[in-house]
Design a protein around this motif. Sequence first.
Motif, PDB file in Angstrom:
ATOM      1  N   LEU A 111       0.836  -1.196   0.000  1.00 62.31           N
ATOM      2  CA  LEU A 111       0.000   0.000   0.000  1.00 62.31           C
ATOM      3  C   LEU A 111       0.876   1.253   0.000  1.00 62.31           C
ATOM      4  CD1 LEU A 111      -2.760   1.428   0.298  1.00 62.31           C
ATOM      5  CD2 LEU A 111      -2.536   1.099   2.776  1.00 62.31           C
ATOM      6  N   ASN A 112       1.920   1.250   0.831  1.00 67.23           N
ATOM      7  CA  ASN A 112       2.840   2.384   0.852  1.00 67.23           C
ATOM      8  C   ASN A 112       3.483   2.584  -0.517  1.00 67.23           C
ATOM      9  OD1 ASN A 112       2.338   2.572   3.620  1.00 67.23           O
ATOM     10  ND2 ASN A 112       4.150   1.403   4.178  1.00 67.23           N
ATOM     11  N   ALA A 113       3.922   1.469  -1.133  1.00 67.42           N
ATOM     12  CA  ALA A 113       4.590   1.551  -2.429  1.00 67.42           C
ATOM     13  C   ALA A 113       3.660   2.118  -3.495  1.00 67.42           C
ATOM     14  CB  ALA A 113       5.097   0.170  -2.839  1.00 67.42           C
ATOM     15  N   MET A 114       2.409   1.706  -3.476  1.00 68.03           N
ATOM     16  CA  MET A 114       1.456   2.193  -4.481  1.00 68.03           C
ATOM     17  C   MET A 114       1.276   3.704  -4.404  1.00 68.03           C
ATOM     18  SD  MET A 114      -1.494  -0.759  -4.257  1.00 68.03           S
ATOM     19  CE  MET A 114      -1.185  -2.440  -4.785  1.00 68.03           C
ATOM     20  N   GLN A 115       1.415   4.251  -3.192  1.00 63.90           N
ATOM     21  CA  GLN A 115       1.249   5.695  -3.033  1.00 63.90           C
ATOM     22  C   GLN A 115       2.326   6.477  -3.781  1.00 63.90           C
ATOM     23  OE1 GLN A 115      -1.105   7.691  -1.555  1.00 63.90           O
ATOM     24  NE2 GLN A 115      -2.350   5.835  -1.428  1.00 63.90           N
ATOM     25  N   LEU A 116       3.486   5.870  -4.016  1.00 66.01           N
ATOM     26  CA  LEU A 116       4.514   6.560  -4.789  1.00 66.01           C
ATOM     27  C   LEU A 116       4.015   6.863  -6.198  1.00 66.01           C
ATOM     28  CD1 LEU A 116       7.649   4.428  -3.786  1.00 66.01           C
ATOM     29  CD2 LEU A 116       6.886   6.597  -2.795  1.00 66.01           C
ATOM     30  N   GLU A 117       3.343   5.888  -6.809  1.00 64.59           N
ATOM     31  CA  GLU A 117       2.831   6.092  -8.161  1.00 64.59           C
ATOM     32  C   GLU A 117       1.575   6.954  -8.147  1.00 64.59           C
ATOM     33  OE1 GLU A 117       2.562   2.504 -10.404  1.00 64.59           O
ATOM     34  OE2 GLU A 117       4.676   2.000 -10.109  1.00 64.59           O
ATOM     35  N   VAL A 118       0.735   6.820  -7.125  1.00 64.83           N
ATOM     36  CA  VAL A 118      -0.451   7.674  -7.012  1.00 64.83           C
ATOM     37  C   VAL A 118      -0.046   9.142  -6.971  1.00 64.83           C
ATOM     38  CG1 VAL A 118      -2.332   8.364  -5.463  1.00 64.83           C
ATOM     39  CG2 VAL A 118      -1.905   5.934  -5.899  1.00 64.83           C
TER      40      VAL A 118
END
Length: 404
Positions: A291-298
């Motif tokens: 979830l944390n990693a996905m926020q980088l792309e978001v």
Amino acid sequence: MRIAYGIHGFGRGHAMRAMSVLPKLAQRHELLLLAGGDAYNALHREFPVLRIPTLKYHYGRRGKLSNYLNLKRNASMVLDLFLGGPAFQMVEEALADFKPDVVLTDSEGFTHRVAAHMGVPRITFDHFGILVYCRPAMAGFDNVIRSGNAFVYRTLFGEPDRAVVSSFFDAPAVRPGVVVVGPAIREAVRQTPPTRGSHLLAYINKGEHEYTPQIEQALLSLDCPVRLYGTPYRDVRGNIQFKPIANLPFIEDLASSRAVFATTGNQLFGEVTYYGKPAMGMPMACLEQRLNAMQLEVRGVGKWVRRRKVTPTVLHDFFAREEEFGANAQKYKARDGEREALEAIERFAGELMEERAASSPRDDRTPAGSAAARETAETVTDAMGDEASVETDDAPRDSTLGQG
């Protein structure tokens, strides 16, 4: 106020989050710290800490997290936690001697469950609550996994009276008594200004398992220096300098980096956000890190990749967009999570002391009864605004910190 603070010991993120609030909590209140594992190692040189057992993740032969080994090797500790074994009794004796007004926990089971057993109010302060007490944006099967994670968390720790969730991204709370605050930034991070150097800062949590020959070959292919933390190695290989974990050198290397490549613990990426660095995330095999990693792309500040798919091409593609990611990263100013967290913790503690005094007005474990709770609640805003109270000298070396 007397606060017992239990800190989970797997990985360094829990301890780094604690270090952001400990100096001021210690200055304002009497504090008993309980921690094991990596958290104990990170904290005990600066603060008196009671060492306690810690639940751990375990890896199989191929360096992959093993559910079988996790169950097998943690079984005795889980039984101790639920059946009141020796570790439970040790923590219970420590809390009975200390007589806390509230217990604060960062994903630490023994202090949480002992406090419930003793009837002491409980406040959680961690990031995992984003999956338990909030509804972050996620789709598909991840929502099923989130529900399973939340069930395990509640089973181990029970339900706190209040929850403070520290996160570099926001999510709506699903019940009263929950507040989401920004990333809790350590004072040493605040005092180290960001610059742009030529090196890549790399951090691999549990690098003895997560750092693979495939990742090493990808890093060796880069045309920039790499300063790598988290592995058991201490040599130089090509452009990679393997460095031992140390708070200030790590902060200095992070602040002066051109970009970051790391496993995606929320505390680390709160600091990455604070410095406005472009980042490539490599989450460990758990939903929270993904979830944390996905926020980088978001947010458009970087990319993420699974460990087994790290290749030279992936890293070169990331650096090809470095300026774009860096420009976007500068748009995100980290919230003052330290201030928000302290305010929420002290406000919640005051409320819980009031509630406890109202239901048990003669409970002598609350030395000043509701008057103390009112005084705490009424002075939180003033205390938070008094910047002169931020700094502390040497930490006391007895069994508690601070003088009320």
